[in-house]
Design a protein around this motif. Structure first.
Motif, short mmCIF file in Angstrom:
data_model
loop_
_atom_site.label_atom_id
_atom_site.label_comp_id
_atom_site.label_asym_id
_atom_site.label_seq_id
_atom_site.Cartn_x
_atom_site.Cartn_y
_atom_site.Cartn_z
N MET A 149 17.24 -12.99 15.33
CA MET A 149 16.47 -11.87 15.85
C MET A 149 16.59 -11.79 17.36
O MET A 149 16.78 -10.70 17.92
N ALA A 177 14.93 -16.61 13.40
CA ALA A 177 14.34 -16.33 14.72
C ALA A 177 15.44 -16.20 15.77
O ALA A 177 15.42 -15.29 16.62
N LEU A 221 11.82 -4.42 11.26
CA LEU A 221 11.89 -5.78 11.81
C LEU A 221 11.58 -6.81 10.74
O LEU A 221 12.26 -7.83 10.62
N ARG A 226 8.31 -1.94 13.17
CA ARG A 226 7.76 -3.07 12.44
C ARG A 226 8.33 -3.28 11.04
O ARG A 226 8.78 -4.38 10.72
N LEU A 245 4.45 -17.51 13.89
CA LEU A 245 5.55 -17.82 12.99
C LEU A 245 6.61 -18.64 13.72
O LEU A 245 7.08 -19.68 13.24
N LEU A 246 6.97 -18.16 14.91
CA LEU A 246 8.00 -18.85 15.68
C LEU A 246 7.52 -20.23 16.08
O LEU A 246 8.26 -21.21 15.99
N LEU A 292 7.05 -0.73 18.79
CA LEU A 292 6.83 -1.78 17.79
C LEU A 292 6.26 -1.24 16.49
O LEU A 292 6.76 -1.56 15.41
N GLN A 338 1.22 -12.67 15.17
CA GLN A 338 1.70 -13.35 13.97
C GLN A 338 3.10 -13.87 14.16
O GLN A 338 3.46 -14.94 13.71
N LEU A 356 5.04 -11.37 5.58
CA LEU A 356 5.71 -10.52 6.57
C LEU A 356 5.28 -9.08 6.40
O LEU A 356 5.08 -8.35 7.36
N PHE A 411 14.28 -9.48 9.49
CA PHE A 411 13.95 -10.90 9.63
C PHE A 411 14.06 -11.60 8.28
O PHE A 411 14.63 -12.68 8.15
N THR A 469 7.75 -22.43 13.21
CA THR A 469 9.14 -22.81 12.95
C THR A 469 9.53 -23.98 13.83
O THR A 469 10.05 -24.99 13.36
N MET A 523 -1.19 -7.15 16.68
CA MET A 523 -1.46 -8.06 15.57
C MET A 523 -0.17 -8.72 15.11
O MET A 523 -0.08 -9.91 14.94
N PHE A 524 0.86 -7.87 14.96
CA PHE A 524 2.13 -8.39 14.47
C PHE A 524 2.73 -9.39 15.46
O PHE A 524 3.27 -10.41 15.07
N GLN A 525 2.55 -9.03 16.76
CA GLN A 525 3.14 -9.92 17.75
C GLN A 525 2.54 -11.31 17.67
O GLN A 525 3.24 -12.30 17.70
N LEU A 533 13.95 -20.39 8.94
CA LEU A 533 13.08 -19.67 9.88
C LEU A 533 13.66 -19.74 11.28
O LEU A 533 13.67 -18.75 12.01
N LEU A 589 2.49 -7.98 5.09
CA LEU A 589 1.11 -7.82 5.54
C LEU A 589 1.12 -7.61 7.05
O LEU A 589 0.40 -6.79 7.58
N GLY A 590 1.98 -8.38 7.71
CA GLY A 590 2.06 -8.28 9.16
C GLY A 590 2.66 -6.98 9.63
O GLY A 590 2.48 -6.58 10.77
N ARG A 643 4.51 -1.69 23.00
CA ARG A 643 3.43 -2.15 22.12
C ARG A 643 2.87 -1.01 21.29
O ARG A 643 2.64 -1.16 20.10
#
Lengths: 559, 339
Positions: A368, A365, A480, A477, B9-10, A473, B5, A543, A484, B13, B1-3, A361, A545-546, A469
């Motif tokens: 990314m 990260a 991404l 998404r 997540l980060l 994004l 999350q 991921l 990731f 980590t 929402m994704f942000q 992870l 779901l997000g 935003r």
């Protein structure tokens, strides 16, 4: 300076410094210095390169390395194309699961891919047993070039499928309809219309797969049937790890990677026209099947074939993990799992699982973060500098990980040792190693963002933040999430680079698998593989779901 | 929402990493490098290092990254600034590399008196033997009732594509096998032997694991492994199906050594460890965890070793010759096999 400029220079500068400090610096320092084991002899000399060029055997190996990587990449893309077509055109029950499950082969560590291939495609594998049972003669796929290619395709189709289907889904159907009305036949439509429009994602997956296969090792040796199909990576490993002839290993590795990157840069210069984009309109597969449309039946066949191809060998690993050999026979048993999770005594496995996920992870990260910088730089570069930049950011993965590991070993010994916890060093290495793949996955999606959106957004009075935003994004998404996840996966499986500095604090799953195999515990190794697959699948679902994008799945609401 | 999350997540980590980052605990009194399977959960490591800690009242840190070849290479690269005090698990086919690079601090353990002299290959006592075994071809007696009885018989056309071996370029049993053929056929004859053997090799793997996995999953009836492998199957799988044969030409021995590294930070403890290595507390654990014969046997072998035949004829290759010629042999072998 506008905020966008700041972002480009800030993130881009960060990425460039990271690549210089973490990759170009250590490698060049190492190559410009002395052979660590023979002070006094320079690490890189023209003599070695001259020797390489006059040795037809080594040149032959170099040629074969590039050739098999080329073939593997082309075949993976050819196999992925029909699947991408289905995903771009049809909605069907379990579509999301199909996307998830066809991802899985990419997650399996190579040693398990090798064993899975033997269990499934081997002379006594499932496929040949089924053929024999049905009264057909056996076929031998493995232990030749075809064995290498089958394994590489199995391994890399997920990447190509994901990348190509993502850009195909975004393509507007108008083009095809127009061409159809103009009387172009299907092949002509594909060749002159679709292929150029998909070019960006095709070349990107080609580059990533080509580089992954160039550094392939166990698959090549075992499934290629021995030294007749050896690659330069095997020779580099032998020189670096066994003979400790590091100058020669480094020279060969550098030669191969520069060659590979030059070839890829030519390919990556092919720039497609920016196609018109629009949300996907998916047709209902079930309804069309009932309507007996031949296209729909073809789509169903593609789905079944891809699922079998992806899941068959994985199923063989699953079966292998739930059996034990006792008294001369195989028995069903959960023993390996009970051992893993420490229901019968102590276990280090859970610690390794945690380490692996933490490192992967972290690595993803970092990849990314650096990837965003490289992406911005490339998108803002001129036509002339762009191939140079793309090549420079790809080079780390073209270089042998064994050599990368040794270069870092020196950096670590001189500067980092005792200053930084080792786990952060490993995260940094993984981040650098997987960043180029992250970039390859994101680039087609980022390029497909219509340029006028920013202007329209400005006209509407949006700030840059709002634009990011509300517009960028949501659009990026899904890509991404994919990028990731691939970065995470690659970092999870990475082993070679860290062996030279690893200690007991960075015990990871690939190490667990190797030590299980080394101690006759084959079922345990398979079980670790299965746990790895399930845990990663869980992450993938999270991921996704997000990243449920309202832009990409409007059909769901419509139907 | 994704942000949000993503942020979570980060954050997660980072947290995970902090948790696993060890609080720089007490510094160990002894650091040992060894190969991965030696220190796996079922390997000798957990038993013997714990016993040594109890014996010395000290703490031991064990680092086991990769196979024996990898660990040796790493130790050689680190020689200017060694991290470990002891390197455990260098075999006679690899030892020449360690001698070339002069990484050892010689030490003659008084307990060597328990060790047969034929195992003490190094007169300078840079390395001390702790176990030994023989590489051997293991076969599946169910699918191959009449196994080959010699190196020569392995080339019989009836065995076409029925053998899997490991590559001498990447694996330690593979390298020992190359040395075995050189010991048996001489430098003039071994390449010719390999040419005759080639059609019978289904494939040549990178390491022991892939080869042995292919064998136990029925892909081939013969595999290059160790003479003690059948004992594993008897002990844990209660089967005598997998057997091995002593070859007429003589068997090739693998002896595993450990030694103290030059510049070790804890030389006193390291010597104590080498002494301990030859006592019952270490040696008795070897047969059933490392599947080798103890170098200093203190107890009878476990019952499952009854299936292991005892070689009477040995072939060896002089260490100095390996040191001088190994790179050439590997190069010649690669080119022969590539044709």
């Amino acid at each position: 300076m506008t905020p966008e400029r700041w972002a480009v220079w800030g993130l881009g500068g960060l990425a460039v410094s990271a690549f210089i400090i973490g990759f170009y610096g250590p490698i060049l320092h190492f190559l410009a210095g002395h052979d660590p084991l023979n002070p006094g002899t320079p690490a890189l000399s023209w003599g070695i390169l001259r020797e390489v060029f006059s040795d037809s055997w080594i040149l032959g190996i170099l040629g074969f390395s590039l050739f098999q990587a080329f073939l593997s990449a082309v075949l993976s893309i050819l196999v992925a194309l029909p699947g991408a077509w289905v995903l771009a055109h049809y909605d069907f029950p379990g579509r999301r699961w199909f996307e998830h499950l066809t991802f899985l082969p990419f997650l399996l560590p190579t040693i398990l891919v090798v064993l899975a291939m033997v269990l499934f495609f081997g002379n006594r594998g499932w496929l040949n047993q089924a053929l024999g049972w049905l009264g057909f003669p056996q076929i031998q796929f493995l232990y030749s070039l075809s064995g290498i290619l089958i394994a590489h395709v199995f391994y890399n189709v997920p990447l190509a499928l994901k990348l190509i289907s993502a850009s195909w889904t975004r393509l507007s159907g108008q083009y095809e309809q127009a061409a159809q009305m103009l009387g172009a036949n299907a092949w002509r439509r594909f060749r002159t219309l679709l292929l150029p429009l998909l070019l960006s994602s095709i070349t990107s997956s080609f580059a990533a797969i080509f580089l992954l296969c160039l550094n392939s090792f166990a698959i090549l040796l075992v499934l290629g049937g021995g030294p007749k199909h050896t690659t330069l990576e095997v020779l580099i490993y032998q020189l670096a790890r066994i003979e400790l002839d590091i100058p020669r290993a480094a020279s060969l590795s550098l030669l191969q990677s520069v060659l590979a990157i030059t070839l890829l840069s030519l390919l990556l210069q092919l720039r497609p026209p920016a196609p018109k984009q629009r949300p996907a309109v998916l047709r209902n597969l079930g309804a069309e099947l009932q309507g007996k449309r031949p296209e729909a039946w073809f789509a169903l066949a593609v789905l079944l074939a891809l699922t079998t191809f992806a899941l068959g060998p994985l199923l063989a690993v699953l079966v292998d993990s739930v059996r034990v050999f006792r008294h001369g026979q195989w028995h069903f048993s959960f023993q390996a799992y009970l051992d893993l999770f420490g229901f019968r005594g102590n276990t280090r496995f859970l610690g390794s699982l945690q380490n692996s996920f933490g490192i992967a992870l972290g690595g993803a990260a970092l990849a990314m973060t650096l990837g965003c910088g490289t992406l911005l730089l490339i998108l803002n570069s001129s036509k002339r500098t762009r191939p140079l930049l793309e090549g420079a950011f790809l080079l780390p993965v073209a270089l042998s990980t064994v050599v990368f590991g040794i270069a870092w070993f020196h950096l670590y010994q001189r500067i980092l040792d005792g200053q930084v916890a080792l786990v952060w060093v490993v995260v940094a290495m993984h981040g650098l190693l997987v960043c180029p793949y992250w970039l390859r996955i994101m680039l087609p999606a980022a390029e497909a963002v219509p340029r006028q959106w920013l202007q329209v957004s400005r006209l509407l009075g949006h700030t840059t933040g709002t634009f990011l935003r509300r517009v960028l994004l949501p659009w990026l998404r899904p890509s991404l999430a994919t990028a990731f996840f691939f970065a995470f996966t690659l970092s999870l499986g990475e082993l070679n680079a860290i062996l030279m500095i690893a200690d007991d604090t960075v015990q990871t799953l690939p190490l667990e698998i190797y030590s299980a195999l080394g101690g006759y515990r084959f079922a345990r190794a398979s079980a670790i593989g299965v746990v790895l697959l399930l845990a990663s699948l869980f992450l993938l679902v999270l991921l996704n779901l997000g990243s449920q994008s309202s832009l990409l799945n409007p059909s769901k609401k419509r139907s | 929402m994704f942000q949000s999350q993503l942020v979570r997540l980060l954050f997660g980590t980072a947290l995970t990493l902090f948790i696993t980052t060890p609080a720089l605990a007490q510094t160990p009194d002894l650091v040992v490098y060894t190969y991965d399977s030696f220190n796996s959960e079922w390997g000798p490591g957990p038993v013997v290092f714990k016993r040594f800690e109890e014996h010395c009242g000290c703490t031991v840190k064990v680092i086991a990254p990769g196979d024996s070849g990898t660990v040796l290479s790493r130790t050689i690269l680190e020689k200017a600034n060694p991290k470990a005090d002891v390197l455990l698990g260098v075999n006679n086919s690899e030892a020449y590399r360690s001698f070339q690079h002069n990484i050892w601090e010689p030490y003659r353990s008084p307990n060597l008196k328990h060790v047969a002299s034929e195992l003490q290959l190094d007169p300078q006592h840079r390395v001390t033997p702790f176990d030994h075994g023989y590489i051997a071809f293991v076969y599946d007696s169910e699918t191959l009732p009449n196994p080959p009885q010699s190196l020569e018989a392995l080339t019989d056309p009836s065995l076409k594509s029925k053998i899997v071996i490991e590559s001498p370029r990447t694996s330690s049993p593979g390298l020992s096998f190359l040395h075995w053929t050189i010991a048996a056929y001489g430098e003039d004859g071994y390449l010719d032997y390999w040419n005759r053997l080639k059609p019978n090799l289904l494939t040549i793997t990178d390491g022991w694991s892939a080869a042995y996995g292919m064998f136990t999953r029925g892909e081939v009836p013969i595999v290059l492994s160790y003479v003690t492998s059948p004992a594993y199957h008897l002990e844990y799988e209660k089967t005598e199906r997998y057997k091995t044969v002593l070859f007429k030409e003589g068997m090739f021995r693998q002896i595993e050594f450990a030694g103290i590294l030059k510049g070790a930070k804890h030389p006193e403890r390291a010597r104590q460890f080498i002494d301990f290595m030859l006592t019952a507390g270490f040696q008795d654990a070897i047969p059933l965890t490392n599947w080798m014969f103890p170098a200093a046997p203190h107890s009878p072998l476990p019952d499952s070793f009854r299936i292991v035949p005892k070689p009477e004829k040995h072939l060896t290759l002089d260490g100095g010759r390996i040191e001088a010629k190994n790179a050439d042999w590997l190069r010649a072998w690669s080119r022969t096999m590539a044709d």
